[in-house]
Design a protein around this motif. Structure first.
Motif, PDB file in Angstrom:
ATOM      1  N   LEU B  45       0.840  -1.205   0.000  1.00 45.66           N
ATOM      2  CA  LEU B  45       0.000   0.000   0.000  1.00 45.66           C
ATOM      3  C   LEU B  45       0.871   1.250   0.000  1.00 45.66           C
ATOM      4  CD1 LEU B  45      -3.011   0.404   0.035  1.00 45.66           C
ATOM      5  CD2 LEU B  45      -2.919   0.668   2.491  1.00 45.66           C
ATOM      6  N   GLU B  50      -2.559  -0.364  -4.385  1.00 44.66           N
ATOM      7  CA  GLU B  50      -3.681  -0.574  -3.465  1.00 44.66           C
ATOM      8  C   GLU B  50      -4.391  -1.890  -3.712  1.00 44.66           C
ATOM      9  OE1 GLU B  50      -6.182   2.803  -4.034  1.00 44.66           O
ATOM     10  OE2 GLU B  50      -6.733   2.172  -6.039  1.00 44.66           O
ATOM     11  N   PHE B  51      -4.559  -2.253  -5.001  1.00 41.63           N
ATOM     12  CA  PHE B  51      -5.272  -3.488  -5.289  1.00 41.63           C
ATOM     13  C   PHE B  51      -4.468  -4.695  -4.816  1.00 41.63           C
ATOM     14  CE2 PHE B  51      -6.378  -7.075  -8.010  1.00 41.63           C
ATOM     15  CZ  PHE B  51      -7.717  -7.170  -7.710  1.00 41.63           C
ATOM     16  N   MET B  54      -4.825  -5.192  -1.054  1.00 42.60           N
ATOM     17  CA  MET B  54      -6.085  -5.809  -0.623  1.00 42.60           C
ATOM     18  C   MET B  54      -6.138  -7.269  -1.047  1.00 42.60           C
ATOM     19  SD  MET B  54      -7.686  -3.707   1.111  1.00 42.60           S
ATOM     20  CE  MET B  54      -6.358  -2.702   1.652  1.00 42.60           C
ATOM     21  N   ILE B  57      -4.311  -9.417   1.364  1.00 47.13           N
ATOM     22  CA  ILE B  57      -5.017  -9.757   2.604  1.00 47.13           C
ATOM     23  C   ILE B  57      -6.153 -10.735   2.320  1.00 47.13           C
ATOM     24  CG2 ILE B  57      -6.439  -8.840   4.444  1.00 47.13           C
ATOM     25  CD1 ILE B  57      -4.712  -6.536   4.659  1.00 47.13           C
ATOM     26  N   VAL B 124      -0.605   6.630  -6.208  1.00 50.44           N
ATOM     27  CA  VAL B 124      -1.294   5.348  -6.173  1.00 50.44           C
ATOM     28  C   VAL B 124      -1.601   4.893  -7.602  1.00 50.44           C
ATOM     29  CG1 VAL B 124      -3.480   4.273  -5.570  1.00 50.44           C
ATOM     30  CG2 VAL B 124      -2.303   5.708  -3.919  1.00 50.44           C
ATOM     31  N   THR B 126      -4.137   3.329  -9.741  1.00 43.96           N
ATOM     32  CA  THR B 126      -5.551   3.028  -9.535  1.00 43.96           C
ATOM     33  C   THR B 126      -5.901   1.700 -10.184  1.00 43.96           C
ATOM     34  OG1 THR B 126      -6.147   4.161 -11.540  1.00 43.96           O
ATOM     35  CG2 THR B 126      -6.212   5.443  -9.519  1.00 43.96           C
TER      36      THR B 126
END
Lengths: 347, 167
Positions: B45, B50-51, B54, B57, B124, B126
């Motif tokens: 992150l 960002e993807f 996630m 996790i 970031v 996207t």
């Protein structure tokens, strides 16, 4: 904006949202007891305060004052950690949920703790981590009923997470974004006609989400993890006092979160069902509060449905539950994705 | 700010990895591995992925590790016995690790000169940009990988079935 101001304002928002959320959790319990009472032709709690309104306070006090028993055979570190994981994950997801119109004050969003590009993914993330609270609590309790309950719960949550995730893809395809604010904005134009559940053509996805969400939160008719008749209490049999209360709060917190997500993704979020038919109010105060009112009203309807289902439907058998999730919900969710993509690509 | 967060979560990841090796009870090791994976997600992150964070996790910490803990819970393995390891491990263990790390670092640094590097404070990436790369520029390798994973799943199912054809 300075860093310290950002930190202070964020802390204030977190505290306010947390207090409101926990109060809502307490009163959801009361709502459930009242409604199930009326469904079963009795009054429900009515003695403490007017209409039993102070019952949650007394319940909380009772749980707080109860003796905290830790059985001797448990594996202590994990036994103590498990309720914390469950409650944390339940409280965490509220951080990405926008409650009202995007109004800013000095560059800070007022009705949302944080606006993320990937809000929807964060929600799925938190759900997938929440399994640990239940799985570890059952294992560390060193009790066969707890273990059976937690195995059932985790298998059920992992299986239905797939259908849940796939049911959301249609909504994401329509909004072309994973940000919850963007998803609501797509539905805002013509009021009820552009909500995802009606105008967006996602009614099938909504029904899949509804069923998968009931299974995710371990609620009736999928409440096998705590089926009292077979498992005494399921995964939290060995927990007492505040540790039990943490599991209890986590369950109701998850219910509210699921209601918020359903509202945001399918029912138009904080937008009014009348769309542009009613001109936006000039008064700033009304302008800020009307979206909040619609949001809370929609979440309340969803919770009402939740409790209604619990009061009227019998529990599934375990193999039926698994077969239903894998052989029915999952294929239907995939078909919905294909259908939505075709419609969006061709139109 | 980014550097402070990086240091904190890199420390978390390292501490989790060391704890994973030192713990005697398998469930503690599994939980340490979850800490490592969650910290790695935060590092992704910080680098603007960002993807990926996630997905790390949801897939690793959420799905694969649940499977691990399930196995530990169902087998209910006891505590490990502590040994001092084999002589070979003692003599060539440390040099082997150093050599391996050196090779990895050299390869990554050389690749960095070709493809460019990202630093902590970069913007970031996207999900829209990412999907353009995945579904337009690299569509064939991406789909081939997914078919490969599907074959692995089918193979595992075929191996796990005890009697051929029936059941």
């Amino acid at each position: 904006m300075q860093l310290w101001m950002f930190v202070v304002l964020s802390l204030v928002k977190v505290v306010v949202v947390l207090v409101i959320f926990l109060t809502a959790v307490a009163y959801t319990v009361l709502l459930e007891r009242k409604l199930v009472g009326r469904i079963q032709n009795r009054w429900g709690p009515s003695r403490v305060g007017p209409f039993g309104l102070l019952q949650p306070l007394v319940d909380g006090l009772k749980l707080f004052l109860k003796e905290d028993i830790i059985p001797s055979g448990v594996y202590r570190p994990i036994y103590l950690l498990a309720p914390l994981i469950a409650l944390t994950c339940s409280l965490l997801s509220i951080a990405v949920i926008p409650f009202g119109a995007s109004m800013t004050w000095h560059g800070m969003r007022l009705f949302e703790i944080s606006d993320l590009n990937i809000g929807l993914l964060v929600l799925l993330c938190v759900t997938s981590i929440g399994v640990y609270g239940i799985a570890l609590s059952g294992w560390s309790s060193n009790n066969k009923y707890s273990l059976l309950g937690s195995l059932r719960a985790s298998a059920q949550m992992v299986s239905y997470e797939l259908a849940l995730g796939l049911s959301l893809v249609g909504v994401v395809l329509r909004a072309q974004s994973l940000s919850l604010t963007d998803i609501v904005k797509v539905q805002a134009v013509h009021g009820i006609a552009s909500w995802n559940i009606f105008g967006g053509g996602q009614i099938v996805a909504f029904l899949i989400y509804l069923m998968a969400a009931y299974a995710e939160t371990n609620r009736a008719p999928f409440d096998l993890p705590e089926a009292e008749t077979e498992l005494t209490g399921g995964y939290h049999t060995e927990y007492s006092s505040m540790k039990f209360a943490m599991f209890f709060m986590a369950e109701y917190g998850n219910m509210i979160t699921v209601g918020c997500v359903a509202t945001l993704l399918f029912l138009g979020g904080w937008t009014s069902p009348f769309g542009d038919l009613i001109p936006p109010p000039q008064n700033l105060f009304v302008h800020a509060l009307a979206p909040l009112f619609w949001f809370v009203a929609k979440v309340f309807c969803f919770l009402f449905l939740y409790i209604w289902v619990r009061g009227t439907l019998p529990r599934f058998r375990y193999d039926q539950l698994m077969g239903f999730g894998w052989k029915f919900l999952l294929p239907v969710a995939m078909l919905n994705i294909v259908g939505t993509s075709l419609v969006l690509a061709l139109l | 700010m980014h550097l402070v967060l990086f240091l904190i979560f890199a420390l978390f990841a390292l501490a989790g990895a060391v704890n994973l090796l030192l713990q005697k009870h398998p469930i503690n090791s599994a939980l340490s591995l979850i800490v490592v994976m969650a910290s790695l997600a935060v590092l992704y992150l910080l680098l603007g992925a960002e993807f990926l964070a996630m997905a790390q996790i949801i897939v690793y910490a959420g799905a694969i590790m649940v499977l691990f803990t399930f196995v530990v819970m169902l087998l209910n393995e006891g505590r490990e016995e502590k040994t001092w390891g084999s002589k070979t491990a003692k003599t060539i263990g440390l040099p082997a690790v150093v050599v391996l790390l050196a090779v990895l670092a050299a390869t990554i640094l050389r690749a960095g000169r070709h493809y460019g590097m990202i630093s902590l404070s970069d913007g970031v990436t996207t999900i829209q940009e990412l999907s353009k790369v995945l579904f337009r520029d690299l569509l064939l390798p991406f789909e081939l990988t997914s078919v490969l994973i599907l074959i692995a799943i089918l193979g595992a199912v075929a191996l796990a079935r005890k009697d051929n054809g029936e059941a």
